[in-house]
Design an enzyme around this catalytic site. Structure first.
Site, PDB file in Angstrom:
ATOM      1  N   ASN A  11       0.773  -1.233  -0.060  1.00  0.00           N
ATOM      2  CA  ASN A  11       0.187   0.035  -0.025  1.00  0.00           C
ATOM      3  C   ASN A  11       0.924   1.375   0.217  1.00  0.00           C
ATOM      4  OD1 ASN A  11      -1.854   2.140   0.471  1.00  0.00           O
ATOM      5  ND2 ASN A  11      -2.341   1.414   2.781  1.00  0.00           N
ATOM      6  N   LYS A  13       0.108   4.163  -0.360  1.00  0.00           N
ATOM      7  CA  LYS A  13      -0.597   5.502   0.311  1.00  0.00           C
ATOM      8  C   LYS A  13      -0.371   6.527  -0.647  1.00  0.00           C
ATOM      9  CE  LYS A  13       0.208   3.325   4.708  1.00  0.00           C
ATOM     10  NZ  LYS A  13       0.287   3.427   6.343  1.00  0.00           N
ATOM     11  N   HIS A  97      -9.315   0.958   5.073  1.00  0.00           N
ATOM     12  CA  HIS A  97      -8.112   1.226   5.676  1.00  0.00           C
ATOM     13  C   HIS A  97      -8.484   2.019   6.985  1.00  0.00           C
ATOM     14  CE1 HIS A  97      -3.861   2.441   6.454  1.00  0.00           C
ATOM     15  NE2 HIS A  97      -3.731   1.232   5.963  1.00  0.00           N
ATOM     16  N   GLU A  99      -6.739   4.528   7.933  1.00  0.00           N
ATOM     17  CA  GLU A  99      -6.489   5.977   7.466  1.00  0.00           C
ATOM     18  C   GLU A  99      -7.437   6.572   6.847  1.00  0.00           C
ATOM     19  OE1 GLU A  99      -2.769   5.198   5.674  1.00  0.00           O
ATOM     20  OE2 GLU A  99      -1.827   4.813   7.556  1.00  0.00           O
ATOM     21  N   GLU A 168      -5.444  -5.226  10.501  1.00  0.00           N
ATOM     22  CA  GLU A 168      -4.256  -4.129  10.978  1.00  0.00           C
ATOM     23  C   GLU A 168      -4.734  -3.566  12.190  1.00  0.00           C
ATOM     24  OE1 GLU A 168      -2.275  -3.021   7.005  1.00  0.00           O
ATOM     25  OE2 GLU A 168      -4.326  -1.719   7.014  1.00  0.00           O
ATOM     26  N   GLY A 174       2.260   2.035  10.811  1.00  0.00           N
ATOM     27  CA  GLY A 174       3.393   3.118  10.618  1.00  0.00           C
ATOM     28  C   GLY A 174       3.985   3.314  11.693  1.00  0.00           C
ATOM     29  N   SER A 213       3.614  -2.304  10.348  1.00  0.00           N
ATOM     30  CA  SER A 213       4.891  -2.307  10.575  1.00  0.00           C
ATOM     31  C   SER A 213       5.680  -3.733  10.278  1.00  0.00           C
ATOM     32  CB  SER A 213       5.271  -2.002  11.940  1.00  0.00           C
ATOM     33  OG  SER A 213       4.910  -0.754  12.005  1.00  0.00           O
ATOM     34  N   GLY A 234       2.572  -1.426   4.303  1.00  0.00           N
ATOM     35  CA  GLY A 234       2.679   0.035   3.840  1.00  0.00           C
ATOM     36  C   GLY A 234       4.302   0.710   3.831  1.00  0.00           C
TER      37      GLY A 234
HETATM   38  C1  PEP Z   1      -0.834  -0.093   5.981  1.00  0.00           C
HETATM   39  O1  PEP Z   1      -0.642   1.004   5.549  1.00  0.00           O
HETATM   40  O2  PEP Z   1      -1.690  -0.897   5.671  1.00  0.00           O
HETATM   41  C2  PEP Z   1       0.212  -0.597   6.892  1.00  0.00           C
HETATM   42  C3  PEP Z   1       0.488  -1.672   7.454  1.00  0.00           C
HETATM   43  O3  PEP Z   1       1.297   0.460   7.071  1.00  0.00           O
HETATM   44  P1  PEP Z   1       2.832   0.214   7.579  1.00  0.00           P
HETATM   45  O4  PEP Z   1       3.377  -1.004   7.072  1.00  0.00           O
HETATM   46  O5  PEP Z   1       3.550   1.346   7.323  1.00  0.00           O
HETATM   47  O6  PEP Z   1       2.578   0.135   9.239  1.00  0.00           O
END
Ligand code: PEP
Length: 251
Positions: A11, A13, A97, A99, A168, A174, A213, A234
């Site tokens: 992703n 973003k 998501h 976000e 998630e 993040g 992460s 991400g």
């Molecule tokens: C995501 O945006 O779905 C995500 C898991 O981000 P990150 O891997 O940066 O934590």
């Protein structure tokens, strides 16, 4: 690891210019092993979908969008329909998501409307669910995930091939804080039990990705859990030297 084919999706973003997106897609395409076990998906921003589609043409890497609106067309400034995403070459659409829920007011109801529209247009969905830190600390993780799944999937009888769930935990996205493999597996097994309740035997084939992460260092132990069928990545998906080892960790 289960018999379900692992699915590793990146992703991106709100990152990458056109030139950067092309270069990243090319590096992933050139770097993945042809005989790898994992399915791979890339979700660039809308502006780069066509360019990344061109880079991926003729490969088995799937193009994904980061969201979709539920209407077909019309006076909906700023929105993009599932039909437009199919037209540009998307196979998957990420829906719900955290976000989107946090910054753009998405609710389980709007998530459900988007998800159904995506499926009706023949695309596949990655439905994101997960609890915040406050919810986890209040012991509400299972209740939150149950409500997100029940309401997000209301009225959906999709076959397993067009539905992917991404667990998630919001506190892990993040932040550099990853759920332990045990924490993640516990919720993934719970999600699978909910899918059985909602969809019957089709639940066994539905892939459940972990997101939060994920890095080359923690991917293998997470992916070794029986109900973790891939990763939604991400930050680490923005660099081939991070993303490719995660794909390889799936075998
Ligand atoms: C995501 O945006 O779905 C995500 C898991 O981000 P990150 O891997 O940066 O934590």
């Amino acid at each position: 690891m289960s018999e379900r084919r692992p699915f590793i999706a990146g992703n991106w973003k709100m990152h990458k210019t056109l030139a950067e997106a092309r270069a990243l897609a090319r590096a992933i395409r050139q770097g993945v092993a042809p005989d790898r076990r994992a399915e791979v998906g890339l979700a660039p921003p809308y502006t780069a979908l066509a360019a990344v589609a061109a880079e991926l043409a003729g490969s088995d890497i799937r193009l994904a969008a980061q969201n979709a609106f539920w209407e077909k067309q019309g006076a909906f400034t700023g929105a993009v329909s599932p039909a437009m995403l199919a037209d540009v070459g998307c196979h998957y659409v990420i829906i719900g998501h955290s976000e989107r829920r946090q910054h753009f007011g998405e609710t389980n109801d709007t998530v459900n409307r988007r998800l159904k529209a995506v499926l009706e247009n023949g695309l596949a969905v990655i439905l994101c669910v997960g609890e915040t830190l406050d919810e986890r600390e209040a012991g509400q993780t299972f209740e939150v995930v149950r409500t997100q799944l029940r309401e997000g999937l209301a009225g959906v009888a999709a076959g397993a091939d067009r539905l992917v769930i991404a667990y998630e935990p919001v506190w892990a996205i993040g932040t550099g804080k990853t759920a332990t493999p045990q924490q993640a597996q516990e919720v993934h097994a719970f999600i699978r039990s909910l899918l059985r309740e909602f969809m019957g035997p089709a639940a066994e084939a539905i892939r459940i990705q972990y997101g939060g992460s994920v890095t080359p260092d923690n991917a293998a132990t997470l992916l070794a859990q029986p109900d973790i069928d891939g990763a939604l990545v991400g930050g680490a998906s923005l660099k081939p030297e991070m993303f490719l080892p995660i794909i390889n960790a799936a075998g």
